[in-house]
Enzyme design. Structure first.
Site, PDB file in Angstrom:
ATOM      1  N   LYS A  79       0.858  -1.191   0.000  1.00 29.80           N
ATOM      2  CA  LYS A  79       0.000   0.000   0.000  1.00 29.80           C
ATOM      3  C   LYS A  79       0.888   1.232   0.000  1.00 29.80           C
ATOM      4  O   LYS A  79       1.911   1.264   0.703  1.00 29.80           O
ATOM      5  CB  LYS A  79      -0.886  -0.046   1.254  1.00 29.80           C
ATOM      6  CG  LYS A  79      -1.976   1.027   1.314  1.00 29.80           C
ATOM      7  CD  LYS A  79      -2.838   0.822   2.556  1.00 29.80           C
ATOM      8  CE  LYS A  79      -3.981   1.813   2.657  1.00 29.80           C
ATOM      9  NZ  LYS A  79      -4.827   1.564   3.861  1.00 29.80           N
ATOM     10  N   SER A 154      -9.648   1.511   2.839  1.00 32.47           N
ATOM     11  CA  SER A 154      -8.806   2.296   1.961  1.00 32.47           C
ATOM     12  C   SER A 154      -7.743   1.459   1.223  1.00 32.47           C
ATOM     13  O   SER A 154      -7.153   1.963   0.270  1.00 32.47           O
ATOM     14  CB  SER A 154      -8.109   3.401   2.751  1.00 32.47           C
ATOM     15  OG  SER A 154      -7.273   2.838   3.750  1.00 32.47           O
ATOM     16  N   SER A 178      -9.786  -0.837   6.989  1.00 36.56           N
ATOM     17  CA  SER A 178      -9.201  -0.693   5.652  1.00 36.56           C
ATOM     18  C   SER A 178      -8.453  -1.891   5.094  1.00 36.56           C
ATOM     19  O   SER A 178      -8.078  -1.871   3.925  1.00 36.56           O
ATOM     20  CB  SER A 178      -8.270   0.513   5.614  1.00 36.56           C
ATOM     21  OG  SER A 178      -9.029   1.669   5.453  1.00 36.56           O
TER      22      SER A 178
HETATM   23  N1  GLN Z   1     -13.127   3.726   6.344  1.00 30.59           N
HETATM   24  C1  GLN Z   1     -12.502   4.204   7.542  1.00 30.59           C
HETATM   25  C2  GLN Z   1     -12.159   5.678   7.385  1.00 30.59           C
HETATM   26  O1  GLN Z   1     -12.524   6.225   6.414  1.00 30.59           O
HETATM   27  C3  GLN Z   1     -11.285   3.402   7.867  1.00 30.59           C
HETATM   28  C4  GLN Z   1     -10.110   3.757   7.067  1.00 30.59           C
HETATM   29  C5  GLN Z   1      -8.912   2.939   7.448  1.00 30.59           C
HETATM   30  O2  GLN Z   1      -9.027   1.895   8.090  1.00 30.59           O
HETATM   31  N2  GLN Z   1      -7.754   3.436   7.092  1.00 30.59           N
HETATM   32  O3  GLN Z   1     -11.567   6.266   8.224  1.00 30.59           O
END
Ligand code: GLN
Length: 496
Positions: A79, A154, A178
């Site tokens: 990532k 994400s 994410s």
């Molecule tokens: N969807 C969550 C957010 O928008 C989690 C994102 C993540 O785990 N990095 O914060």
């Protein structure tokens, strides 16, 4: 089977036995990238030359008689919020579009030492803020099962790349779901370790008390293998735990008879997506048939309410205060002076800070910085941040209680399967509520795994989520593997 379709274990074993070269395995993934990346956009950058050079070095080392590492010759994707020395690390943000870190994250050092080949850096929601990978400054990633849908987020690029065979395995980061949610949307396995299990050194910080790096793979055994490589204690991260690392892979095949699996009453709510509910309940039955004991548990402070089709939960409210508060502080460093984008406008210093940030950050990141700054501001701190921290303690206490009675908790990973690109982009609240099953694990610091457990009528993957007590990733992996042994969902590949 072509090399890019093999498991990491098979690649490693064949490379070690001289039946396959690291170079050939790497080429197979690069060819797959050339064939499908135009449709998917899973990567921010692919370093074909660097990957091939590295693969040839591995082959040469083996030829000299050096011992193969546990990931010998395995093409892996990272990532793009994980720092790689000498390679751009953008966080899918314009503000870091040209940032080249001078050092490797600890997890990168670990996978390299294990013999892996880094094939590229994957797309994400800017600074990991989002659930769909639509917030990337470089454009969205598409779901390999349906190109009109999001891959989740994400870590959407990592999950899509692994599902599509562009990489054999990947690392993602999970602050509120994410790793698990995109794994679930793309039909692969994703594991968020216990907070402190994996070093965060070199992970670009979003919300430091919630962030964890973890594996994304096509089966549970590969996830176990990769977790074992990245889990050892790291003195460079003060929150990295010195806890011993179990032999996750060696102890994977376990009898789950008598294991107690909890179903949280508050998670199986009325108005739940019927296909998700059926797949998850079916998965729990599979575990029960193998002798697991299914017990209803209660997580009162994790209650989910559904009113007029709109979900709400304390966990989501607390998370979006704590995560944004920490983000507002962490992202203060992007000021145009230290590194990253600086405005070209000829203005004074203070205006330079403001304009660099104005130009460099996308709308969702700005929304969170503003929210978080507000939540921390004097006069509001007690009402928002402090209150959210108290809710967080209650949420954690729920799990402490539940884990007195059960070894793991089973629930959906996401309330729905992958949604359409654009469907939630203009409705942040609706987007945030999609995290309702994943966020609690981050607030409580406990580990969670997502495994493919079925498909919708439209052919979209559905993910079972299992949660366990701190540092019991082994229990998660063993239960997930027991489920996988009895089913074939993980063998289905997207029709790309
Ligand atoms: N969807 C969550 C957010 O928008 C989690 C994102 C993540 O785990 N990095 O914060």
């Amino acid at each position: 089977m072509e090399a890019h379709e093999l498991t990491a274990r098979a690649i490693r074993d064949r490379v070690a036995a001289g039946e396959l070269t690291a170079e050939a395995a790497t080429r197979a993934c690069l060819e797959r990238i050339a064939a499908v990346e135009g449709k998917l956009h899973a990567f921010v950058s692919v370093d074909a030359e660097g990957a091939l050079r590295r693969a040839r070095e591995i082959d040469a080392a083996l030829a000299r008689g050096e011992a193969p590492g546990p990931l010998c010759g395995v093409p892996i994707a990272l990532k793009d919020n994980i720092c790689t020395a000498g390679t751009r690390t953008t966080c899918a943000s314009r503000i870091l579009a040209n940032y080249v870190p001078p050092y490797n994250a600890t997890v990168v050092e670990r996978v390299l030492a294990a013999g892996a080949v880094v094939i590229g850096k994957t797309n994400l929601d800017e600074f990991a803020m989002g659930s769909s990978t639509e917030n990337s400054a470089f454009g969205p990633t598409r779901n390999p099962w349906d190109l009109g849908r999001v891959p989740g987020g994400s870590s959407g690029g990592s999950a899509a790349a692994v599902a599509a065979g562009e990489a054999v395995m990947a690392l993602g980061s999970d602050t509120g779901g994410s790793i698990r949610q995109p794994a679930s949307f793309c039909g692969v396995v994703g594991l968020k370790p216990t907070y402190g299990r994996v070093s965060r050194y070199g992970l670009v910080a979003f919300a430091s008390s919630l962030d964890q790096i973890g594996p994304i793979a096509r089966d549970v055994a590969d996830a176990a293998l990769l977790l074992g490589v990245i889990a050892p204690h790291d003195p460079r991260d003060s929150t990295s735990a010195p806890a011993p690392v179990p032999d996750y892979l060696g102890r994977l095949e376990a009898d789950v008879r008598g294991r107690r699996v909890g179903l949280p009453r508050e998670f199986f709510i009325e108005g739940m997506d019927p296909e998700v509910e059926a797949a998850v309940r079916g998965a729990v039955e599979v575990l029960a048939r193998q002798g697991a004991e299914i017990i209803e548990v209660s997580l009162p402070h994790n209650r989910i309410d559904a009113r007029d089709g709109q979900l709400s939960a304390y966990s989501v409210a607390a998370y979006y205060l704590i995560a944004t508060a920490e983000a507002s502080s962490n992202l203060a460093r992007y000021d145009g002076a230290h590194y990253g984008h600086r405005t070209q406008d000829d203005v004074g210093m203070i205006e330079m800070f403001a304009r660099s940030r104005q130009e460099g950050f996308g709308p969702e990141v700005k929304r969170r910085i503003i929210l978080g700054t507000y939540a921390l501001s004097s006069g509001y701190y007690d009402a928002y941040y402090l209150k959210a921290s108290k809710v967080r303690s209650l949420i954690k206490r729920d799990f402490d209680e539940a884990f007195k009675a059960v070894d793991a908790i089973a629930c959906p990973t996401s309330p729905t399967a992958a949604f359409r690109i654009g469907e939630r982009a203009d409705d942040p609240l609706r987007m945030y509520m999609g995290d309702v099953f994943t966020i609690s694990a981050n607030l409580a610091g406990i580990p969670g795994i997502a495994v493919p457990c079925g498909f919708t009528a439209d052919g979209l993957p559905i993910g079972l989520q299992l949660l366990a007590k701190p540092f019991d990733e082994l229990a998660l992996l063993q239960l997930a593997r027991a489920f996988e042994r009895a089913t074939a969902h993980h063998r289905r590949r997207p029709p790309l």
